[in-house]
Design a protein around this motif. Structure first.
Motif, mmCIF file in Angstrom:
data_model
loop_
_atom_site.group_PDB
_atom_site.id
_atom_site.type_symbol
_atom_site.label_atom_id
_atom_site.label_comp_id
_atom_site.label_asym_id
_atom_site.label_seq_id
_atom_site.Cartn_x
_atom_site.Cartn_y
_atom_site.Cartn_z
ATOM 1 N N HIS A 5 37.168 18.588 -10.390
ATOM 2 C CA HIS A 5 36.645 19.829 -10.987
ATOM 3 C C HIS A 5 35.129 19.837 -10.839
ATOM 4 C CE1 HIS A 5 36.807 23.136 -14.175
ATOM 5 N NE2 HIS A 5 35.513 22.893 -14.047
ATOM 6 N N HIS A 7 31.745 22.525 -9.308
ATOM 7 C CA HIS A 7 31.380 23.874 -8.874
ATOM 8 C C HIS A 7 30.461 23.741 -7.664
ATOM 9 C CE1 HIS A 7 32.897 25.835 -12.633
ATOM 10 N NE2 HIS A 7 32.677 24.623 -13.111
ATOM 11 N N GLU A 84 38.342 27.861 -12.109
ATOM 12 C CA GLU A 84 38.470 27.485 -13.484
ATOM 13 C C GLU A 84 38.973 28.680 -14.291
ATOM 14 O OE1 GLU A 84 34.927 25.650 -14.944
ATOM 15 O OE2 GLU A 84 35.642 25.492 -16.988
ATOM 16 N N ASP A 194 32.447 18.189 -13.246
ATOM 17 C CA ASP A 194 32.013 19.504 -13.733
ATOM 18 C C ASP A 194 30.556 19.775 -13.346
ATOM 19 O OD1 ASP A 194 32.537 22.001 -14.827
ATOM 20 O OD2 ASP A 194 32.079 21.409 -16.882
HETATM 21 MN MN MN Z 1 33.637 23.871 -15.042
#
Ligand code: MN
Length: 249
Positions: A5, A7, A84, A194
């Motif tokens: 996960h 970005h 997400e 994250d």
């Molecule tokens: Mn996130």
């Protein structure tokens, strides 16, 4: 290493991060916060064979981007990974709770109609509501609760509902996060960062900071780092195979 996960499209220099991931052999799931970011992110990683892209609509953007739900549904057949997505119960997000709930439920319904997807889910201060939605959309796929920060009773409920978990350096740097990680079934744990939202040691997290999560999980599980890595690799392989996906790792 596996960053399930992150970005990637939101780093100041995304191409440099993608290159570095490739040279370090990192497997990554690049999540998106809006359906309109999906094409560009897919293009960004088109030459990186260890990176997959998830189609998302972040709960924080549920009101602003609710109009992109149609685009979400259009793109959905092109991906096996969704995120997400989720719900956020923080006070400043509660003001558009109805939009959040509408968007999340409609996405879960679309995933169910599509036969199920692998979903990376945000549940900050809304674990009960996320689990309620998942329960009323059984068949939406395999939910992976990312950066789980709820209580231990809800964690047990999540396990019963078939949830997986992705844990990262920011979560594992605190005592609470480590205690929660200790309660997660080891065969349903993946690693994440994250990044660039999360921080590690005062700097923006990059996918290779998963290394810290591996070391900390080793302490929590009382095994060495290599054995943690092997467990996480096995988990990702099993997760993707359970959806009859082409082997990713
Ligand atoms: Mn996130």
């Amino acid at each position: 290493m596996i960053d399930f996960h992150c970005h990637l499209d939101l780093y100041p220099e995304p191409r440099a991060v993608v290159r570095e991931c490739a040279s370090r052999g990192i497997y990554a799931l690049a999540v998106t916060t809006t359906p309109s970011a999906w094409e560009g992110t897919s293009e960004l990683v088109s030459e990186a064979n260890r990176i997959r892209v998830a189609l998302g609509l972040h709960p924080e953007l549920a009101r602003e981007r609710r109009s992109e739900l149609q685009l979400f549904e259009q793109l959905l057949p092109r991906t096996r990974y969704v995120g997400e997505i989720g719900l956020d119960g923080s006070p400043e997000m509660r003001s558009f709770w109805t939009d959040q709930k509408y968007v999340f439920d409609r996405i879960l319904a679309a995933c169910r109609s599509a036969g199920g997807k692998i979903m990376t889910i945000h549940s900050r201060r809304a674990v009960t509501e996320v689990l309620d939605s998942l329960e009323s959309h059984l068949g939406a796929g395999t939910p992976i609760l990312h950066w789980y920060s709820g209580g231990s009773r809800e964690l047990a409920r999540a396990v019963d509902l078939g949830c997986w978990f992705s844990v990262g350096p920011a979560m594992l740097s605190g005592e609470k996060g480590r205690k929660l990680a200790a309660r997660m079934p080891r065969d349903r744990v993946l690693t994440e960062t994250d990044g660039p939202f999360a921080m590690v040691d005062g700097h923006t997290a990059f996918p290779w900071d998963v290394d810290f999560a591996l070391a900390t999980l080793g302490d929590v599980w009382e095994v060495d780092k290599d054995s943690v890595q092997k467990t996480i690799d096995d988990n990702l392989r099993r997760l993707t195979q359970s959806w009859q996906h082409r082997s990713w790792i």
